[in-house]
Scaffold this active site. Structure first.
Site, PDB file in Angstrom:
ATOM      1  N   GLN A   1     -10.130   2.827  -1.875  1.00 37.63           N
ATOM      2  CA  GLN A   1      -9.638   2.312  -0.605  1.00 37.63           C
ATOM      3  C   GLN A   1      -8.258   2.899  -0.303  1.00 37.63           C
ATOM      4  O   GLN A   1      -7.343   2.804  -1.109  1.00 37.63           O
ATOM      5  CB  GLN A   1      -9.562   0.784  -0.631  1.00 37.63           C
ATOM      6  CG  GLN A   1      -9.130   0.176   0.687  1.00 37.63           C
ATOM      7  CD  GLN A   1      -9.298  -1.333   0.757  1.00 37.63           C
ATOM      8  OE1 GLN A   1      -9.991  -1.919  -0.058  1.00 37.63           O
ATOM      9  NE2 GLN A   1      -8.664  -1.955   1.728  1.00 37.63           N
ATOM     10  N   ASP A   2      -8.125   3.542   0.875  1.00 38.70           N
ATOM     11  CA  ASP A   2      -6.850   4.136   1.311  1.00 38.70           C
ATOM     12  C   ASP A   2      -6.414   5.289   0.402  1.00 38.70           C
ATOM     13  O   ASP A   2      -5.257   5.375  -0.004  1.00 38.70           O
ATOM     14  CB  ASP A   2      -5.745   3.075   1.368  1.00 38.70           C
ATOM     15  CG  ASP A   2      -6.038   1.985   2.382  1.00 38.70           C
ATOM     16  OD1 ASP A   2      -7.008   2.142   3.142  1.00 38.70           O
ATOM     17  OD2 ASP A   2      -5.314   0.988   2.402  1.00 38.70           O
TER      18      ASP A   2
ATOM     19  N   ARG B   1     -12.024   4.128  12.248  1.00 35.73           N
ATOM     20  CA  ARG B   1     -11.705   2.837  12.832  1.00 35.73           C
ATOM     21  C   ARG B   1     -10.384   2.968  13.598  1.00 35.73           C
ATOM     22  O   ARG B   1      -9.485   3.709  13.191  1.00 35.73           O
ATOM     23  CB  ARG B   1     -11.574   1.767  11.737  1.00 35.73           C
ATOM     24  CG  ARG B   1     -12.832   1.558  10.924  1.00 35.73           C
ATOM     25  CD  ARG B   1     -12.853   0.192  10.269  1.00 35.73           C
ATOM     26  NE  ARG B   1     -11.814   0.025   9.274  1.00 35.73           N
ATOM     27  CZ  ARG B   1     -11.293  -1.157   8.944  1.00 35.73           C
ATOM     28  NH1 ARG B   1     -11.708  -2.259   9.549  1.00 35.73           N
ATOM     29  NH2 ARG B   1     -10.358  -1.238   8.010  1.00 35.73           N
TER      30      ARG B   1
ATOM     31  N   THR C   1       0.809  -1.227   0.000  1.00 33.96           N
ATOM     32  CA  THR C   1       0.000   0.000   0.000  1.00 33.96           C
ATOM     33  C   THR C   1       0.835   1.266   0.000  1.00 33.96           C
ATOM     34  O   THR C   1       0.548   2.222  -0.721  1.00 33.96           O
ATOM     35  CB  THR C   1      -0.922   0.009   1.226  1.00 33.96           C
ATOM     36  OG1 THR C   1      -1.734  -1.164   1.213  1.00 33.96           O
ATOM     37  CG2 THR C   1      -1.831   1.236   1.210  1.00 33.96           C
TER      38      THR C   1
ATOM     39  N   ASP D   1     -11.398   3.473   4.822  1.00 34.98           N
ATOM     40  CA  ASP D   1     -10.194   4.043   5.444  1.00 34.98           C
ATOM     41  C   ASP D   1      -9.523   5.048   4.513  1.00 34.98           C
ATOM     42  O   ASP D   1      -8.288   5.067   4.375  1.00 34.98           O
ATOM     43  CB  ASP D   1      -9.198   2.938   5.800  1.00 34.98           C
ATOM     44  CG  ASP D   1      -9.802   1.898   6.750  1.00 34.98           C
ATOM     45  OD1 ASP D   1     -10.819   2.190   7.390  1.00 34.98           O
ATOM     46  OD2 ASP D   1      -9.250   0.786   6.830  1.00 34.98           O
TER      47      ASP D   1
ATOM     48  N   TRP E   1      -7.291   1.943  14.019  1.00 25.50           N
ATOM     49  CA  TRP E   1      -6.138   1.223  13.488  1.00 25.50           C
ATOM     50  C   TRP E   1      -5.054   1.111  14.551  1.00 25.50           C
ATOM     51  O   TRP E   1      -4.409   0.082  14.713  1.00 25.50           O
ATOM     52  CB  TRP E   1      -5.637   1.943  12.239  1.00 25.50           C
ATOM     53  CG  TRP E   1      -4.501   1.294  11.530  1.00 25.50           C
ATOM     54  CD1 TRP E   1      -4.096  -0.006  11.622  1.00 25.50           C
ATOM     55  CD2 TRP E   1      -3.615   1.919  10.592  1.00 25.50           C
ATOM     56  NE1 TRP E   1      -3.013  -0.238  10.803  1.00 25.50           N
ATOM     57  CE2 TRP E   1      -2.697   0.936  10.155  1.00 25.50           C
ATOM     58  CE3 TRP E   1      -3.508   3.205  10.082  1.00 25.50           C
ATOM     59  CZ2 TRP E   1      -1.686   1.210   9.236  1.00 25.50           C
ATOM     60  CZ3 TRP E   1      -2.505   3.482   9.163  1.00 25.50           C
ATOM     61  CH2 TRP E   1      -1.609   2.496   8.742  1.00 25.50           C
TER      62      TRP E   1
ATOM     63  N   GLN F   1      -5.834  -1.915  -2.127  1.00 26.87           N
ATOM     64  CA  GLN F   1      -5.484  -0.644  -1.490  1.00 26.87           C
ATOM     65  C   GLN F   1      -4.693   0.189  -2.502  1.00 26.87           C
ATOM     66  O   GLN F   1      -3.755  -0.312  -3.111  1.00 26.87           O
ATOM     67  CB  GLN F   1      -4.650  -0.871  -0.232  1.00 26.87           C
ATOM     68  CG  GLN F   1      -5.361  -1.664   0.851  1.00 26.87           C
ATOM     69  CD  GLN F   1      -5.064  -3.141   0.787  1.00 26.87           C
ATOM     70  OE1 GLN F   1      -4.752  -3.679  -0.277  1.00 26.87           O
ATOM     71  NE2 GLN F   1      -5.154  -3.814   1.927  1.00 26.87           N
TER      72      GLN F   1
END
Length: 392
Positions: A220-221, A298, A164, A242, A300, A198
Site C-alpha cells: 500500500q502506497d 482514484r 505515511t 494507491d 485523491w 501505508q
C-alpha cells in the site's frame, strides 16, 4: 496519508571546486549558452568499465561471480564515483554512508556505485545534495536491494505516529537525481483498508529525476511520487492500493505496473487540487498486469489527472476503471483518460461515464517529453531507447 482510506467495497570527501567563479568541469556553457550538467544524460546512469570488474570464482556447486571493488577515483566523464560494498571493500558499507560523503551544495555529478547485496537501511538524499546517481549493475537489479519496513502506524519515542510520508525506505529531496539497476523495497504487507499499514518504498520530492530499470516494491502506497518532474523508464512497480501516489508531473514509459491485490485495489492516486496545477501521471506503452481487480486511478485530488496511452491492460482492471473518492463533485473536474490501449482490461464498455476515451490529439500532450518539460533537463538520444520492452 490520504484523507480517505481504501475500502474494498468501492563524509567526508574533498572535491575541487573553483571558488568565486563557481565553474566546475561539468557546469560550463555549451555553444547554445546552456549550462552543461544542468541535465541528466545516459552518462549519469553509468560508471566507467574499470569500476565494473568481475572475476569468476569456483565454488563447490559451480562457478560464480564476485565484484572487485576498486579504490575510489574519477569516472571517465570527470564525475566522482563512490563505491558501496557491504563487506567493506569499497568506500562505504552503507548507501546512506555514501550519501553522507557527498559535500553540501555539490555542483557536479556524484555517482554512488552500489555493489550487489541487501542493504537494510533507510536512505535520505537531502535537498542540499543535487546531482547524485545511484547505480547498480544491469545484470544484478534484483540482487542490489535497499530495504526497510517502516509503516504509518509506527511510533516515535514520544508516542506520535510517523505517518505515511516518513515511511519511505529511500527518500529523495534533491534535484537532478537519477538511479538505475537497483531495487527499492518496503517489506510491510498491507491488505486493502488495513489501518496504519501505508508503507512507502520510495518518496521523491526533488525536481528533475530519472529512474531507469529500477524496481520499486511494496504493497500500500509503494511509490510516493510527491512533487517535481520525473521520468520513469522501463521500471517495475508493484503494490495493491494507491501504489503510485502524489502530485508530481511524471512520465512512466515502458514500465511494468503490477498489481498484487487479492481483491479490489488501485494503481494510482493523484493529488492535483486546482486546474492551474501543471501536474499529472502519464503512463505510456506500459504493461498493466498482476492479480485482483484494480482501479486505474482514484481521484485523491479534486482535479486529479491520470492518462494511460498505448498501454496493455491485462484482465485486472475493474470494469468501471476509475474511482472518484466518493465525491461526485470531482467527476466533472478530474481528467482520467485512456488512449489506444489494448488487452481485456482496456475494454471501456463498463467505464464510468465521466472518464474519457481520448483522441490522438487529446492524448498528444501526454505522450512525449514535453509533458515533463524534459527538453529542459534530459539529454537522451532516442536511439538509446531501443527495444521498447517492459522491465520485469
Amino acid at each position: 496519508m490520504k484523507a480517505k482510506a481504501f475500502i474494498p467495497s468501492v563524509s567526508f570527501l574533498c572535491f575541487w571546486v573553483l571558488l568565486g567563479l563557481g565553474t566546475s568541469g561539468l557546469l560550463q556553457s555549451d555553444d547554445a549558452d546552456n549550462e552543461l550538467g544542468r541535465y541528466i544524460s545516459w552518462e549519469d546512469l553509468s560508471v566507467a568499465k574499470d569500476f565494473r570488474r568481475e572475476r569468476n570464482l569456483k565454488h563447490d556447486n559451480g562457478v560464480g561471480q564476485e565484484y572487485l571493488a576498486p579504490a575510489p577515483s574519477n569516472d571517465e566523464d570527470g564525475s566522482r564515483v563512490i563505491v558501496v560494498e557491504k563487506n567493506g571493500r569499497g568506500d562505504s558499507v552503507t548507501v546512506q554512508g555514501a550519501v553522507d560523503m557527498v559535500p553540501e551544495g555539490n555542483s557536479q555529478r556524484v555517482k554512488i556505485f552500489i555493489q550487489p547485496g541487501i542493504y537494510r537501511e533507510k536512505v535520505i538524499v537531502p535537498s542540499t545534495k543535487p546531482y547524485i546517481s545511484f547505480i547498480g549493475h544491469q545484470s544484478y537489479v534484483g540482487k542490489t536491494v535497499i530495504t526497510w519496513s517502516d509503516k504509518a502506524s509506527d511510533r516515535y519515542t514520544n508516542g506520535s505516529e510517523i505517518g505515511t510520508f516518513r515511511t519511505a525506505t529511500v527518500r529523495v529531496d534533491s534535484d537532478f537525481f537519477c538511479a538505475t539497476a537497483i531495487t527499492i523495497k518496503n517489506t510491510v504487507v498491507a491488505e486493502p483498508g488495513e489501518i496504519g499499514k501505508q508503507a512507502a518504498a520510495l518518496r521523491i520530492t526533488g525536481d528533475k529525476s530519472m529512474l531507469y530499470k529500477v524496481r520499486v516494491l511494496g504493497s500500500q502506497d509503494t511509490l510516493n511520487d510527491e512533487s517535481g518532474s520525473h521520468y520513469f523508464l522501463k521500471c517495475y512497480i508493484e503494490g495493491n492500493v494507491d501504489f503510485i501516489f502524489g502530485n508530481a508531473t511524471s512520465l512512466y514509459r515502458d514500465c511494468y505496473i503490477r498489481s498484487t491485490a487479492e481483491g479490489i485495489g488501485s494503481i494510482a492516486a493523484h493529488h492535483r487540487d486546482a486546474e492551474s496545477e501543471n501536474s499529472g501521471f502519464s503512463f505510456v506503452n506500459c504493461y498493466i498486469g498482476g492479480t485482483g481487480k484494480v482501479y486505474l486511478a482514484r481521484a485523491w485530488g479534486t482535479h486529479s489527472r491520470v492518462v494511460y496511452s498505448n498501454c496493455y491492460m491485462a484482465d485486472v482492471i475493474k470494469p468501471s476503471g476509475w474511482d472518484d473518492w466518493e465525491d461526485k463533485a470531482r467527476d466533472s473536474e478530474v481528467l482520467f483518460g485512456e488512449y489506444n490501449c489494448t488487452g481485456k482490461g482496456a475494454d471501456r464498455t463498463g467505464r464510468v461515464p465521466w472518464s474519457k476515451s481520448l483522441t490522438q490529439d487529446d492524448a498528444k500532450p501526454f505522450l512525449g517529453m514535453k509533458f515533463i518539460s524534459g527538453d529542459k533537463w534530459l539529454r537522451l538520444k532516442t536511439s538509446d531507447n531501443k527495444n521498447s520492452q517492459w522491465s520485469i
